[in-house]
Design a protein around this motif. Structure first.
Motif, PDB file in Angstrom:
ATOM      1  N   TRP A   1      19.609  27.758  -8.542  1.00 12.35           N
ATOM      2  CA  TRP A   1      20.756  27.436  -7.704  1.00 12.35           C
ATOM      3  C   TRP A   1      21.422  28.691  -7.150  1.00 12.35           C
ATOM      4  CZ3 TRP A   1      26.076  28.295  -8.050  1.00 12.35           C
ATOM      5  CH2 TRP A   1      26.848  27.566  -7.141  1.00 12.35           C
ATOM      6  N   THR A   2      21.749  28.663  -5.873  1.00 12.95           N
ATOM      7  CA  THR A   2      22.533  29.719  -5.220  1.00 12.95           C
ATOM      8  C   THR A   2      23.619  29.058  -4.384  1.00 12.95           C
ATOM      9  OG1 THR A   2      21.017  29.751  -3.341  1.00 12.95           O
ATOM     10  CG2 THR A   2      20.609  31.349  -5.083  1.00 12.95           C
TER      11      THR A   2
ATOM     12  N   PHE B   1      34.111  27.327  -4.960  1.00 14.75           N
ATOM     13  CA  PHE B   1      33.483  26.822  -6.177  1.00 14.75           C
ATOM     14  C   PHE B   1      33.758  25.337  -6.388  1.00 14.75           C
ATOM     15  CE2 PHE B   1      33.770  25.802 -10.682  1.00 14.75           C
ATOM     16  CZ  PHE B   1      32.458  26.026 -11.051  1.00 14.75           C
ATOM     17  N   TRP B   2      34.985  24.901  -6.070  1.00  9.54           N
ATOM     18  CA  TRP B   2      35.319  23.496  -6.317  1.00  9.54           C
ATOM     19  C   TRP B   2      34.448  22.563  -5.473  1.00  9.54           C
ATOM     20  CZ3 TRP B   2      36.723  20.419  -2.344  1.00  9.54           C
ATOM     21  CH2 TRP B   2      37.228  21.016  -1.192  1.00  9.54           C
ATOM     22  N   ALA B   3      34.011  23.013  -4.308  1.00  8.95           N
ATOM     23  CA  ALA B   3      33.144  22.185  -3.472  1.00  8.95           C
ATOM     24  C   ALA B   3      31.767  22.040  -4.121  1.00  8.95           C
ATOM     25  CB  ALA B   3      33.019  22.780  -2.080  1.00  8.95           C
ATOM     26  N   HIS B   4      31.255  23.122  -4.685  1.00  3.97           N
ATOM     27  CA  HIS B   4      29.980  23.056  -5.399  1.00  3.97           C
ATOM     28  C   HIS B   4      30.109  22.170  -6.642  1.00  3.97           C
ATOM     29  CE1 HIS B   4      28.120  26.068  -2.876  1.00  3.97           C
ATOM     30  NE2 HIS B   4      29.180  26.846  -3.046  1.00  3.97           N
TER      31      HIS B   4
ATOM     32  N   THR C   1      29.221  14.583  -8.139  1.00  4.39           N
ATOM     33  CA  THR C   1      28.793  13.353  -7.466  1.00  4.39           C
ATOM     34  C   THR C   1      27.303  13.094  -7.687  1.00  4.39           C
ATOM     35  OG1 THR C   1      28.491  14.551  -5.378  1.00  4.39           O
ATOM     36  CG2 THR C   1      30.597  13.426  -5.707  1.00  4.39           C
ATOM     37  N   ALA C   2      26.492  14.137  -7.720  1.00  2.00           N
ATOM     38  CA  ALA C   2      25.062  13.953  -7.971  1.00  2.00           C
ATOM     39  C   ALA C   2      24.820  13.468  -9.396  1.00  2.00           C
ATOM     40  CB  ALA C   2      24.309  15.245  -7.711  1.00  2.00           C
TER      41      ALA C   2
END
Length: 90
Positions: free
Chosen positions: A15-16, A27-30, A36-37
């Protein structure tokens, strides 16, 4: 290890952070994306663990109760045909 587990672990290791047109997402978006996944991927093993823990009996009894059906194939076929006939009446 199943194929799913191998792909998931490989995805975690490789992961990058995503960049789009030079913009780095926070970071919060990642974290939200991973949440969700995982929320959909962990439902089936989570239910499996819950069902195993809440089914009474020893290991053999749990497998018999969880995995096997008690009706015979002929009984199931008759019930399915009766249900199909009810659907035709509507």
């Amino acid at each position: 290890m199943s194929r799913f587990q191998g792909v998931f672990i490989f995805n975690l290791v490789q992961w990058t952070p995503i960049k789009y047109l030079g913009y780095s997402y926070p970071f919060w978006a990642h974290a939200f994306g991973w949440f969700t996944a995982l929320s959909s991927m962990l439902c089936i093993p989570g239910y499996m663990i819950w069902l195993w823990r809440n089914t009474p009996g020893d290991r053999a009894n749990k497998i018999r109760l969880i995995v096997r059906i008690e009706d015979s194939v002929s009984q199931l076929r008759e019930r399915m045909q009766a249900d199909a006939g009810k659907g035709m009446e509507l």
